[in-house]
Structure formats: structure tokens, C-alpha cells
Design an enzyme around this catalytic site. Sequence first.
Site, PDB file in Angstrom:
ATOM      1  N   LYS A 274       1.868   0.365 -14.842  1.00  0.00           N
ATOM      2  CA  LYS A 274       2.846   0.553 -15.893  1.00  0.00           C
ATOM      3  C   LYS A 274       2.797   1.964 -16.465  1.00  0.00           C
ATOM      4  CE  LYS A 274       1.436  -3.683 -17.772  1.00  0.00           C
ATOM      5  NZ  LYS A 274       1.240  -4.549 -18.958  1.00  0.00           N
TER       6      LYS A 274
ATOM      7  N   GLU B  29       2.659   9.631 -10.959  1.00  0.00           N
ATOM      8  CA  GLU B  29       1.576   8.959 -11.683  1.00  0.00           C
ATOM      9  C   GLU B  29       1.474   9.487 -13.106  1.00  0.00           C
ATOM     10  OE1 GLU B  29      -0.208   6.581 -12.132  1.00  0.00           O
ATOM     11  OE2 GLU B  29      -1.872   6.346 -10.750  1.00  0.00           O
ATOM     12  N   ASP B  30       0.842   8.690 -13.968  1.00  0.00           N
ATOM     13  CA  ASP B  30       0.586   9.158 -15.332  1.00  0.00           C
ATOM     14  C   ASP B  30      -0.605  10.097 -15.370  1.00  0.00           C
ATOM     15  OD1 ASP B  30      -1.172   7.085 -14.679  1.00  0.00           O
ATOM     16  OD2 ASP B  30      -0.920   5.977 -16.549  1.00  0.00           O
TER      17      ASP B  30
ATOM     18  N   ASP C 193      -7.683  10.401 -12.567  1.00  0.00           N
ATOM     19  CA  ASP C 193      -9.044  10.481 -13.098  1.00  0.00           C
ATOM     20  C   ASP C 193     -10.018  10.598 -11.923  1.00  0.00           C
ATOM     21  OD1 ASP C 193     -11.419  10.252 -14.465  1.00  0.00           O
ATOM     22  OD2 ASP C 193     -11.046   8.264 -15.280  1.00  0.00           O
ATOM     23  N   SER C 194     -10.500   9.480 -11.387  1.00  0.00           N
ATOM     24  CA  SER C 194     -11.404   9.559 -10.230  1.00  0.00           C
ATOM     25  C   SER C 194     -10.641   9.974  -8.971  1.00  0.00           C
ATOM     26  CB  SER C 194     -12.070   8.206  -9.980  1.00  0.00           C
ATOM     27  OG  SER C 194     -11.118   7.282  -9.494  1.00  0.00           O
ATOM     28  N   GLY C 195      -9.324   9.746  -8.961  1.00  0.00           N
ATOM     29  CA  GLY C 195      -8.516  10.052  -7.789  1.00  0.00           C
ATOM     30  C   GLY C 195      -8.344   8.859  -6.854  1.00  0.00           C
TER      31      GLY C 195
ATOM     32  N   THR D 155      -6.838   5.991  -7.211  1.00  0.00           N
ATOM     33  CA  THR D 155      -5.488   5.436  -7.188  1.00  0.00           C
ATOM     34  C   THR D 155      -4.552   6.338  -6.381  1.00  0.00           C
ATOM     35  OG1 THR D 155      -5.903   4.500  -9.372  1.00  0.00           O
ATOM     36  CG2 THR D 155      -3.624   4.537  -8.637  1.00  0.00           C
TER      37      THR D 155
ATOM     38  N   LYS E  29      -7.587  14.602 -15.104  1.00  0.00           N
ATOM     39  CA  LYS E  29      -8.886  14.784 -15.747  1.00  0.00           C
ATOM     40  C   LYS E  29      -9.877  15.471 -14.824  1.00  0.00           C
ATOM     41  CE  LYS E  29      -9.046  10.651 -18.655  1.00  0.00           C
ATOM     42  NZ  LYS E  29      -9.737   9.342 -18.723  1.00  0.00           N
TER      43      LYS E  29
ATOM     44  N   ASP F  79      -2.169   3.552 -21.798  1.00  0.00           N
ATOM     45  CA  ASP F  79      -2.640   2.506 -22.713  1.00  0.00           C
ATOM     46  C   ASP F  79      -4.152   2.429 -22.763  1.00  0.00           C
ATOM     47  OD1 ASP F  79      -2.855   1.489 -19.972  1.00  0.00           O
ATOM     48  OD2 ASP F  79      -3.434  -0.383 -20.945  1.00  0.00           O
TER      49      ASP F  79
HETATM   50  P1  IMP Z   1      -8.185   6.890 -11.020  1.00  0.00           P
HETATM   51  O1  IMP Z   1      -7.936   5.954  -9.901  1.00  0.00           O
HETATM   52  O2  IMP Z   1      -9.636   6.861 -11.486  1.00  0.00           O
HETATM   53  O3  IMP Z   1      -7.732   8.309 -10.743  1.00  0.00           O
HETATM   54  O4  IMP Z   1      -7.421   6.336 -12.267  1.00  0.00           O
HETATM   55  C1  IMP Z   1      -6.098   6.498 -12.426  1.00  0.00           C
HETATM   56  C2  IMP Z   1      -5.513   5.390 -13.270  1.00  0.00           C
HETATM   57  O5  IMP Z   1      -6.390   4.975 -14.312  1.00  0.00           O
HETATM   58  C3  IMP Z   1      -4.271   5.895 -13.960  1.00  0.00           C
HETATM   59  O6  IMP Z   1      -3.139   5.537 -13.231  1.00  0.00           O
HETATM   60  C4  IMP Z   1      -4.317   5.219 -15.312  1.00  0.00           C
HETATM   61  O7  IMP Z   1      -3.607   4.009 -15.241  1.00  0.00           O
HETATM   62  C5  IMP Z   1      -5.756   4.903 -15.549  1.00  0.00           C
HETATM   63  N1  IMP Z   1      -6.369   5.892 -16.471  1.00  0.00           N
HETATM   64  C6  IMP Z   1      -7.317   6.805 -16.171  1.00  0.00           C
HETATM   65  N2  IMP Z   1      -7.667   7.504 -17.255  1.00  0.00           N
HETATM   66  C7  IMP Z   1      -6.923   7.023 -18.275  1.00  0.00           C
HETATM   67  C8  IMP Z   1      -6.831   7.357 -19.680  1.00  0.00           C
HETATM   68  O8  IMP Z   1      -7.507   8.251 -20.225  1.00  0.00           O
HETATM   69  N3  IMP Z   1      -5.943   6.623 -20.397  1.00  0.00           N
HETATM   70  C9  IMP Z   1      -5.162   5.646 -19.867  1.00  0.00           C
HETATM   71  N4  IMP Z   1      -5.215   5.321 -18.570  1.00  0.00           N
HETATM   72  C10 IMP Z   1      -6.087   5.995 -17.769  1.00  0.00           C
HETATM   73 MG    MG Z   2      -1.784   4.001 -14.009  1.00  0.00          MG
END
Ligand code: IMP
Ligand code: MG
Length: 180
Positions: free
Chosen positions: A46, A101-102, A105-107, A109, A133, A160
Site C-alpha cells: 500500500k 516504490e515508497d 530499506d534492506s532492498g 522488496t 535508507k 505507515d
Molecule cells: P525493504 O525490503 O527492507 O527494502 O523494505 C521496503 C519496504 O518496507 C517498503 O516498501 C516499506 O513498505 C517498508 N518500509 C521500510 N522502511 C520503512 C519506514 O521507515 N516506514 C514505513 N515503511 C517502511
Molecule cells: Mg511498501
Amino acid sequence: MTDLHPDIERILIAEDDIQRRVTEMAEEIDHDYKDAGQVVLIGILKGAFIFTADLSRKMKVDHSVDFMAISSYGDQAVSGAVRLILDLRKPIVDRHVIVVEDIVDSGHTMNYLYQTLMGRNPASLKTCSLFMKNRDSLEVPLDYVGFELPDVWVVGYGLDYADTHRTLPYIAELKKEVYS
Ligand code: IMP
Ligand code: MG
């Protein structure tokens, strides 16, 4: 200064600054895709629904919008496995695709989305995220990035915490004691 919700530490990016940056990103995409035709924006639900809507309305190149939903984190701010919850309405074979994407973070997703969409043979695939991030663990190119953020939990503009604070018009840092 308006009263902030008690969960919020501070505002990191003001509404005007977000809007200005989204306009710049739309202009950059317009420039890159001016002769492409058949562009599809894929918003990731979302979190990216507000960014996708604003970016799409600011873009001048002809494009359609579709959505995918991915589970990333649960109600806790901890990393989980990536899973596809809702798929696209239409095939993307031979289309120019931009995944929206919004936040990265870790990458995990974005890596998952990139591999999944590449497997469907689009004409091209680019990645776009309003916030980032952590560039280090990303295994795929990030073509359009709005802002780099510190390693804190942020909410607002679609993002969120346990489905709360999503509709704030700015980006705010959550108090550490709320999410840790
Ligand atoms: P990744 O797979 O760790 O890169 O995380 C990415 C997903 O985690 C994003 O699509 C967000 O939905 C969620 N996310 C990561 N950091 C935040 C944050 O600080 N606030 C809200 N959602 C976050
Ligand atoms: Mg997301």
C-alpha cells in the site's frame, strides 16, 4: 507549528519539499520516456499509492497505471520474507515498465520486484523510489530516487507504522520507543 501526534519525533520532509521533488522526478521520467510509448507505472501497495498517484498526475508522457501488493513487514518494524499478495491486471510483455516504490530499506522488496517483473519480458524495466535508507544491500539499479533518509522509521505520504499515520502530508520520524 501544529501539534504533532505524540508518536512523532519530528517532521523530516515538509509537504512542499515532497511535492517539489515529485514534480522533478516526473519531469525526469518525461524526458527519458518522451519517445517510448506504452509506459506502465506499477505502484506497489500500500505504501506507494499516494506517491504513484501524484507522480502519475505530474507526468506528461502517455502511460497507464497498474498495482501490485507485496507483503514486507508485519505490524512490527522488523524484516520479513517478501511475498506477492496481489498481481497486475495486465501482462507487461513488450511494455516499458517503471516500478514505483515508497521506500527502499534492506532492498529485499525491490530485488524481488525486479526479478519477478524481469521474468515477464518487458521491453524495459526501471526502478523508482521516493525514499531510500540504504543503498548498500540493493542488488538492482535504482534509476529514480527522491530523497535519502537516515535509518529511522518514517511515516506519512503513504508510509505507515502498523497501518497508522499513512495520510500525513509530510514525512515524519517516529519516536524510537514506538517501534523498537
Ligand atoms: P525493504 O525490503 O527492507 O527494502 O523494505 C521496503 C519496504 O518496507 C517498503 O516498501 C516499506 O513498505 C517498508 N518500509 C521500510 N522502511 C520503512 C519506514 O521507515 N516506514 C514505513 N515503511 C517502511
Ligand atoms: Mg511498501
